[in-house]
Design an enzyme around this catalytic site. Sequence first.
Site, PDB file in Angstrom:
ATOM      1  N   HIS A  29      54.583  53.635  29.425  1.00 13.43           N
ATOM      2  CA  HIS A  29      54.295  54.323  28.014  1.00 13.43           C
ATOM      3  C   HIS A  29      54.374  55.303  28.546  1.00 13.43           C
ATOM      4  O   HIS A  29      53.555  56.285  29.376  1.00 13.43           O
ATOM      5  CB  HIS A  29      52.874  53.725  28.902  1.00 13.43           C
ATOM      6  CG  HIS A  29      53.272  52.305  28.533  1.00 13.43           C
ATOM      7  ND1 HIS A  29      53.908  51.113  29.470  1.00 13.43           N
ATOM      8  CD2 HIS A  29      52.347  50.876  28.030  1.00 13.43           C
ATOM      9  CE1 HIS A  29      52.757  50.089  29.852  1.00 13.43           C
ATOM     10  NE2 HIS A  29      52.988  50.288  27.874  1.00 13.43           N
ATOM     11  N   HIS A 262      53.442  54.606  22.517  1.00 14.88           N
ATOM     12  CA  HIS A 262      52.032  54.172  23.348  1.00 14.88           C
ATOM     13  C   HIS A 262      53.237  53.396  24.690  1.00 14.88           C
ATOM     14  O   HIS A 262      52.696  53.605  25.208  1.00 14.88           O
ATOM     15  CB  HIS A 262      51.580  53.263  22.210  1.00 14.88           C
ATOM     16  CG  HIS A 262      50.341  52.607  23.549  1.00 14.88           C
ATOM     17  ND1 HIS A 262      49.517  52.964  24.912  1.00 14.88           N
ATOM     18  CD2 HIS A 262      50.540  51.124  24.139  1.00 14.88           C
ATOM     19  CE1 HIS A 262      49.256  51.915  25.465  1.00 14.88           C
ATOM     20  NE2 HIS A 262      49.642  51.149  25.136  1.00 14.88           N
ATOM     21  N   GLU A 411      28.647  39.866  36.362  1.00 11.16           N
ATOM     22  CA  GLU A 411      29.592  39.642  37.446  1.00 11.16           C
ATOM     23  C   GLU A 411      30.286  39.668  37.845  1.00 11.16           C
ATOM     24  O   GLU A 411      31.068  40.350  38.667  1.00 11.16           O
ATOM     25  CB  GLU A 411      29.805  37.578  37.381  1.00 11.16           C
ATOM     26  CG  GLU A 411      28.047  37.093  37.755  1.00 11.16           C
ATOM     27  CD  GLU A 411      27.777  37.240  36.646  1.00 11.16           C
ATOM     28  OE1 GLU A 411      26.113  36.266  36.272  1.00 11.16           O
ATOM     29  OE2 GLU A 411      27.792  37.675  35.396  1.00 11.16           O
ATOM     30  N   HIS A 473      27.196  24.194  35.809  1.00 10.87           N
ATOM     31  CA  HIS A 473      26.953  24.320  36.644  1.00 10.87           C
ATOM     32  C   HIS A 473      27.218  24.368  37.544  1.00 10.87           C
ATOM     33  O   HIS A 473      27.288  24.432  39.099  1.00 10.87           O
ATOM     34  CB  HIS A 473      25.322  25.386  36.514  1.00 10.87           C
ATOM     35  CG  HIS A 473      24.357  25.931  35.823  1.00 10.87           C
ATOM     36  ND1 HIS A 473      25.150  26.162  34.061  1.00 10.87           N
ATOM     37  CD2 HIS A 473      24.151  27.565  36.494  1.00 10.87           C
ATOM     38  CE1 HIS A 473      23.950  27.731  33.909  1.00 10.87           C
ATOM     39  NE2 HIS A 473      23.842  28.250  35.407  1.00 10.87           N
TER      40      HIS A 473
END
Length: 657
Positions: A29, A262, A411, A473
Site C-alpha cells: 500500500h 491506495h 465489549e 443469551h
Amino acid sequence: MMNLTGIAAAAKSVRTLSIDAIQKAKSGHPGLPLGCAELAAVLYGEILKHNPADSKWVDRDRFLLSAGHGSMLLYSILHLSGYKISIDDIKAFRQVGSKCPGHPEFGWTDGIENTSGPLGQGIALAVGEALAESILAAKYNTANHKIVDHYTYALVGEGCLEEGVSSEASSFAGHNKLGKLIVFYDQNKISIDGSTDITFTEDIGKRYEAYGWQVLKGDMYDVENIVKLVEEAKAEKNKPTLIMLKSIIGKFAPKQGTPAVHGEPLGDADVAETKKNLGLDPNEFFHVEPEAYKYFADKKNAFAEKEAEWKKTFDAWAKENPKLAEQWNASQIGVADGDSHANDPSYEVGKQVATRTASGDMINLMGEQYSYLVGGSADLKGSNKSGMKCDGGTYTPENRAGRSIEYGIREFGMASIALGMAAHGGIRPYVATYLVFSDYMRPSIRLASIMKMPVIYDLTHDSIFVGEDGPTHQPIEHLASLRAIPGLQVLRPGDAEETAAAWHIAMQAKDHPVLFALTRQNVPVYEKEDKNWRETIKKGAYIVSGTGNADVTVVATGSEVSMALEAKAKVTGKSVRVVSVLDKKLFESQSDDFQKSILGSGRVIVAEAGVRNGWEFYVSNKKDLFTIDRFGDSGPGKKVAEEFGFTADKLAELIMQ
C-alpha cells in the site's frame, strides 16, 4: 531549532524506500507512506521521547500505526531513525520470515508497538496504552520523582474511524479524560472504492468534540505547525486530542489523490515518474538521502541521554521507595508481589457455588497477590461477579490509581483497550462480560493471540442454563469457536475449586491470552479421587471419579462434570469414570500415554453444553456425543435442559446403552 533540511530528507527517503519495497514485493500500500512521510519524519525526529537503541525503554512515548496497511511508512522511518531494521530487511518486505511483514507485527519487528491491519483496533489499543500510563503514573510517581511520564500517539485513517471499535474506544477515552493520548488523522478522503464521500460524510471534528476530545486541524506537510499542534495538544491536560491533518494520498505519484495509489504497487513506470517528481534518479533503487541518515545520527546521543536521565531518576526513586520498587519489578516479570502464602478460598464438598462466584473470590485474592492486576466489565460487574474490592477503588479521572475499570457496554472496545494495556506493560488486565458476547470481542481476542498478550477474559453465563434470557443469551457454538483460535487458552472449570486452580494457571500465563467460561447457576463442589488433582489439572484434565478400570469414561467440562457424576450414581451394572477437562487443547497436546491414562480403554462419552465440533474423535459412535447442536430456548434453566433432554437422567440412559 528544527533541522528542516534533515526532516525533508527523511521524508523523501521514506517515500523512496516505501515505493521500491512495495514494487519489489509486487504487493503493498504505497498511498499512506507517500502521503504521510513528513509526519513520520517529524514525529520520530522531533516529537517522540524514544531511544532507538533501546526499543523497550519503559518510559518511552508510544506510537501506534492504526492504519496498518501503511506499514512501509513505519519500517522506513524505524530504519532511518536507528531501530534494528536494515535495508536488506526492507528489501525483503512482505516475504516469508522478513522483519518487514505486510502489516506490522508486535514482538517480531524492533520498534513496533502493536500488531495492526484490522482497521480501528490500533486506536483502541492506543487508548489502552494511554490508560495504562495514567494508572501507572498515579501508582508509582512521587512528589520527588516521576518515573512514568510519557505520551501515546496513533495514526488513523478514514477506515479506522469508520469502524465501530474506534467509536467505542474514543468515547471511553474522552469520558476518562486521557489527556496524554494524541491521535493524528490522515484526512485524505480516499478509500479503496473511491472518495470517502461515497459513505463517510459526517463531521469528524464535531463527533470527537462530542466524545470530549480536543480537536485541532492542520496540514500534513507543514512540519513546523505539526510540532506546534502537538504542543497545544500536550497543554490540554484533561482531553485526548485529535489532530486532523489534510493530506494527499500517494503524494508525488502520477495518480496521487486517487484510489489507484491506495493498495497496490505503483508500477515500474509510475515509480520512475514519482522519483522524477521527487528530483531523484528513476534508475536508483532503495535510495536514502545522506542527510536523512545524518539527521538521525546527530540525534543518537540526545535520544540515549533521555533514557540515561530517566534511569538516574528511576534509581533514586527505587532507593527512596523500596516497596513500590518491589511491586514495579514484580509487574515487569509477571510474578506475585503480595502475600505468597495467601490461601485459596475453601469450599466444602457438596456446597453449591456458581463458578462465576468462585471466580469473583479469586479476583480479589489475585488482586491482593498481584498489585498490578487491573480489570473491569462491560456494565456487568455485579452479574459477572467481577468487581475488584482491593485497594485503589474504581478508576476515574479523579482517581487514576483505581484498579476497577468501568468500561460501559463496549465489549469490543473493552477487549481492545485491555489489549493495549497489556502491550504497554506493567499491568495485567482482565475483562468480563457474558460468554455469548465474545462474538463482539472476537477480533480483539484473535489479535491478542497473534500478539501473544496475556489478557484474561472472564466470561460468565456459559450455557443454556442461563435460562429465561433465551437463545440470544445462551452460548451454543462459542466454546468450539473460541477453542479454534490458535494460542487462546480456554478454561471451563467444573466447580469452585477448579475455578481457583484456573485462576492460578491464568496468572502464570505470560505469552498468551486466557479465557474462562463460567456458570451463572450454582454447581456442587465435588470430591476428587485424584488427590493430586491440582497438579494433574495443569495438563488439561484429570480423573474426578473412577480411577480404576472403567467400562465407560464420561469426558465432561464445566457444569457437565457434576451432571456426569450424578449420572454415574444412577448407573448400575457398568463401571463409570468421570473426567473433568479444564483445557481441551492443553489435554490434547499431552503425550498419548497420559491421554490414555485419563481416558481409559473403554467406551468414551463426551458431555458438554455446546456444539459437538471438535469432540468427534473422542468417540467411536456419534451417539456418544452428549452435546447441544441447536440454539437454546427461553425458560428456567432446568426446564430448558429437560426440554433438550440434557439431564443427568438422559446421560445415565446413554451410558447404560
